[in-house]
Structures are given as structure tokens and as C-alpha cells.
Motif scaffolding. Structure first.
Motif, short mmCIF file in Angstrom:
data_model
loop_
_atom_site.label_atom_id
_atom_site.label_comp_id
_atom_site.label_asym_id
_atom_site.label_seq_id
_atom_site.Cartn_x
_atom_site.Cartn_y
_atom_site.Cartn_z
N UNK A 10 58.23 42.12 35.40
CA UNK A 10 56.89 41.92 35.95
C UNK A 10 55.95 41.34 34.89
N UNK A 11 55.11 40.41 35.35
CA UNK A 11 54.16 39.75 34.46
C UNK A 11 52.76 39.87 35.06
N UNK A 12 51.83 40.32 34.23
CA UNK A 12 50.41 40.28 34.58
C UNK A 12 49.78 39.23 33.67
N UNK A 13 49.24 38.19 34.28
CA UNK A 13 48.56 37.16 33.51
C UNK A 13 47.09 37.54 33.33
N UNK A 14 46.57 37.23 32.16
CA UNK A 14 45.16 37.50 31.83
C UNK A 14 44.46 36.18 31.56
N UNK A 15 43.26 36.03 32.10
CA UNK A 15 42.48 34.84 31.82
C UNK A 15 41.02 35.20 31.60
N UNK A 16 40.41 34.51 30.64
CA UNK A 16 39.00 34.72 30.36
C UNK A 16 38.15 33.57 30.84
N UNK A 17 38.74 32.67 31.64
CA UNK A 17 38.01 31.47 32.06
C UNK A 17 37.52 31.53 33.50
N UNK A 18 37.47 32.71 34.06
CA UNK A 18 36.93 32.87 35.41
C UNK A 18 37.92 32.48 36.49
N UNK A 19 37.50 32.65 37.74
CA UNK A 19 38.38 32.34 38.87
C UNK A 19 38.74 30.84 38.88
N UNK A 20 39.99 30.55 39.15
CA UNK A 20 40.49 29.19 39.18
C UNK A 20 41.58 29.13 40.25
N UNK A 21 41.28 28.45 41.35
CA UNK A 21 42.21 28.40 42.49
C UNK A 21 43.55 27.78 42.10
N UNK A 22 43.52 26.73 41.31
CA UNK A 22 44.77 26.07 40.92
C UNK A 22 45.63 26.99 40.05
N UNK A 23 44.99 27.68 39.10
CA UNK A 23 45.70 28.63 38.25
C UNK A 23 46.29 29.76 39.10
N UNK A 24 45.48 30.27 40.01
CA UNK A 24 45.94 31.35 40.88
C UNK A 24 47.15 30.93 41.69
N UNK A 25 47.09 29.75 42.30
CA UNK A 25 48.21 29.25 43.10
C UNK A 25 49.45 29.06 42.24
N UNK A 26 49.29 28.47 41.08
CA UNK A 26 50.43 28.24 40.19
C UNK A 26 51.04 29.56 39.74
#
Length: 181
Positions: free
Chosen positions: A80-96
Motif C-alpha cells: 500500500x502507498x499513501x502519496x503526500x503532496x504539498x501543492x494543493x488539489x490537482x485533478x491530473x495528479x489525483x487521476x494518475x
């Protein structure tokens, strides 16, 4: 259910690593750390990683690159992987991310209570899955063991005629219908 497997926390900022370790320490799991995607891959490939908490954007090998690589390998594709991002919501990142099979995408700053809840659930579920897979392998070995032993033994010899029991087999040839005494 404590295991030898560790939770690997990967971020290129040491202060974020420290904050995530502090948030997860109350769970009692073994924690590991890496400061790059390359270092994370090396640790995961050495084994004993039960969950990956991974920053998306790092110099060199990104978090998404790490996930892409892990999903291609049989021994790591189910971690299992939990990705962390500090750049706010991003639809493309979420979909990928979800197309790659990540368990969750979490925005920084992270809520420690929510993170602990997600990590506990994902880690424990993964450990139960691994335990069930091992149990299946053990049961298959047990089933195959006796069956293979039977395959190598000669077939049983036909029973010897005795003076007790069923009607004689040659009764149909002679027309006789008498039974043995």
C-alpha cells in the motif's frame, strides 16, 4: 498485529520526515525513512516494507515514478502507498495516482489523527493479506504432499478371494446363482 515490516516514510525535507515520524510513532510500528525516490526503491526492494508514505514531488525520481516501478514488480505491486503532496488539489495528479493503484493521496500539512487511522487500516489489512497468502501456500503444500506420495505408490493389489462375502464373480458365465458359504 505487529510485524517485522516497516512503514517507510519518504520525503526530501527532513522536517517533514520528522513530523510524519512523530505523527506515526504512537502506532508502535517500525518506521523507516528515505530522502529520495532512489533510496526508497532500494529499501523497498530489500524487503520488509509493509506500507509506503511517499512524497509526490522530489528531485530526481518522483513519488509517482517510484509507484510506477513498484507496480511492475510482482513482489512489490501490492504494497500500500499513501502519496503526500504539498501543492494543493490537482485533478491530473489525483487521476494518475489512483490509476497507478495508490491507496490514498493526502494533502500537506497532514492531520496526524487522520493519517494514523489510514496508516493503521492499510498496514494491518496488508499484513492480514500476506498472512492469508502464506496460509494458502501452506495448505496447498499439505494437499499436494499426500497426493504426490500416492502418485508414487503402486496401485493396491486386487483383493484375494475369500470364503466370505459377495456372490461369486463367475456366476454369470456358468449361470449359477449360488453364493459362497
Amino acid at each position: 498485529m505487529l510485524s517485522d515490516a516497516k512503514i517507510l516514510i519518504v520525503d526530501d525535507h527532513k522536517d517533514t520526515l520528522y513530523a510524519l515520524e512523530s505523527a506515526l510513532a504512537p502506532l508502535g510500528y517500525r518506521l523507516g525513512r528515505a530522502t529520495s525516490g532512489d533510496e526508497a526503491l532500494k529499501q523497498v526492494l530489500r524487503g520488509q516494507v509493509g506500507l509506503l508514505l511517499l512524497d509526490v514531488r522530489m528531485p530526481g525520481v518522483s513519488g509517482l515514478d517510484v509507484v510506477r516501478y513498484l507496480r511492475r514488480l510482482e513482489q512489490t505491486q501490492h504494497i500500500p502507498v499513501i502519496l503526500l503532496t504539498g501543492f494543493g488539489p490537482d485533478q491530473e495528479l489525483t487521476a494518475t495516482a489512483f490509476a497507478l493503484g495508490v491507496a490514498d493521496l493526502v494533502l500537506k500539512p497532514v492531520d496526524p489523527w487522520a493519517l494514523r487511522t489510514k496508516v493503521r487500516y492499510l498496514y494491518d489489512t496488508h499484513q492480514r493479506r500476506l498472512a492469508l497468502e502464506q496460509e494458502i501456500r501452506d495448505l496447498r503444500a499439505l494437499v499436494k504432499g499426500p497426493a504426490q506420495a500416492q502418485d508414487h505408490t503402486p496401485p493396491p493389489s486386487p483383493p484375494h478371494p475369500d470364503t466370505h462375502g459377495a456372490p461369486r464373480r463367475d456366476a454369470h458365465r456358468t449361470g449359477a446363482t449360488h453364493e459362497r458359504p
